[in-house]
Write an enzyme that holds these catalytic residues in place. Structure first.
Site, PDB file in Angstrom:
ATOM      1  N   CYS A 120      -5.535  17.206  44.971  1.00 31.17           N
ATOM      2  CA  CYS A 120      -6.454  18.337  45.784  1.00 31.17           C
ATOM      3  C   CYS A 120      -7.553  18.870  45.082  1.00 31.17           C
ATOM      4  O   CYS A 120      -8.643  18.242  44.777  1.00 31.17           O
ATOM      5  CB  CYS A 120      -5.486  19.355  46.514  1.00 31.17           C
ATOM      6  N   HIS A 132      -2.230  15.749  49.657  1.00 27.64           N
ATOM      7  CA  HIS A 132      -0.939  16.297  49.034  1.00 27.64           C
ATOM      8  C   HIS A 132       0.378  15.378  49.356  1.00 27.64           C
ATOM      9  O   HIS A 132       1.293  15.781  50.194  1.00 27.64           O
ATOM     10  CB  HIS A 132      -0.677  17.634  49.463  1.00 27.64           C
ATOM     11  N   GLU A 177       2.665  14.746  47.727  1.00 25.86           N
ATOM     12  CA  GLU A 177       3.828  15.405  47.021  1.00 25.86           C
ATOM     13  C   GLU A 177       4.389  16.539  47.996  1.00 25.86           C
ATOM     14  O   GLU A 177       5.754  16.870  47.731  1.00 25.86           O
ATOM     15  CB  GLU A 177       3.664  16.026  45.637  1.00 25.86           C
TER      16      GLU A 177
END
Length: 302
Positions: A142, A235, A237
């Site tokens: 990011c 993102h 994750e």
């Protein structure tokens, strides 16, 4: 194989409840094996949440991975206790003499500032420069990806008319690239940011390869120097509820924020969102560890 983490790290309890194989220092020291040494520069404000998110993905491969956490000294964390930082984090001055197989630089909620206005920008530049000679492969996430594109390749960011928040469809542009091995032609991934980078600048830069992008969310996975530097603008994750938590936080701040796109069932924030990107998150981190770290790093750093 397990990830090796400090014995008292709070994320340990979360990971063990999910049957993720972890190992503490005491047990790892009895194994005769060359593990991968991964450094995580955690720039996110809620550091313990980010720790669990990343460790969950790093712990799902056949490789043994040693994890170290890095913090900046030119910024005082406000949402993480000093005790936690003192116990589990180190500073750049303490590790700059070392070599690492992999480095992860997370995002940070500073994207509306110019890079030079960020109080730890000079320190981050030193770390990014150091990574070019002391790290086999660096994964930037990011804002960390935007910082790398700006510092290494001169590509700036621009402010969006409204926050890019939601789950978006992405297309794979290079299906034979090892980082995307096993990816579907189209897949979903979360984004949460106020700024973006121009796809034209990336495609026209001789050192960069655009591996995947979204018509709505823009460039997503970018590679340079045969995977020595990898930039992820979103993102993968994130957990199932992360965007919901961010939406509630922004509402409480009184921000003019829209509901994350393609996220809540029926676009209703009162309903629980489903995780539709988990498999590709695990696949991307597994591919990175295998093809760009494990298979590229020297057995003994000189």
């Amino acid at each position: 194989m397990p990830i090796k983490i400090p014995k008292l790290l709070p994320a340990r309890e979360i990971l063990e409840s999910e049957n993720i194989f972890i190992m503490d220092d005491e047990r790892a020291n009895h194994q005769d094996i060359r593990p991968l040494n991964i450094l995580i520069l955690n720039l996110m404000p809620e550091k313990q949440k980010t720790e669990a998110q990343l460790l969950r993905l790093l712990g799902n491969t056949p490789l043994q991975v040693n994890i170290s956490f890095l913090q900046t000294i030119t910024h005082q964390a406000k949402n993480t206790s000093q005790l936690h930082l003192d116990q589990f984090y180190t500073s750049f001055s303490e590790i700059k003499h070392r070599k690492y197989d992999g480095l992860i630089i997370t995002g940070a909620p500073v994207e509306l500032l110019s890079f030079e206005e960020v109080d730890y920008w000079e320190e981050l530049k030193m770390i990014m420069d150091w990574s070019k000679t002391n790290v086999t492969s660096t994964l930037h996430i990011c804002w960390g990806a935007q910082a790398a594109l700006y510092h290494h390749f001169g590509i700036g960011k621009y402010e969006l008319s409204r926050k890019c928040s939601g789950i978006f469809t992405h297309r794979v542009h290079d299906p034979v690239d090892l980082l995307l091995r096993g990816f579907d032609d189209e897949y979903l991934a979360p984004h949460s940011r106020y700024t973006d980078v121009a796809v034209e600048e990336i495609m026209n830069h001789p050192s960069l390869r655009l591996l995947s992008s979204s018509e709505v969310a823009g460039p997503f996975i970018i590679s340079a120097d045969e995977g020595k530097q990898i930039m992820i603008t979103g993102h993968l994750e994130y957990e199932s509820t992360t965007l919901s938590e961010e939406y509630s936080r922004d509402q409480k701040k009184g921000l003019d924020i829209h509901v994350p796109e393609n996220y809540f069932p029926n676009n209703d924030p009162n309903q629980n969102p489903a995780n539709r990107w988990r498999s590709h998150a695990h696949l991307l981190f597994s591919n990175w560890l295998n093809y760009f770290v494990y298979q590229q790093t020297p057995y003994v750093w000189e």
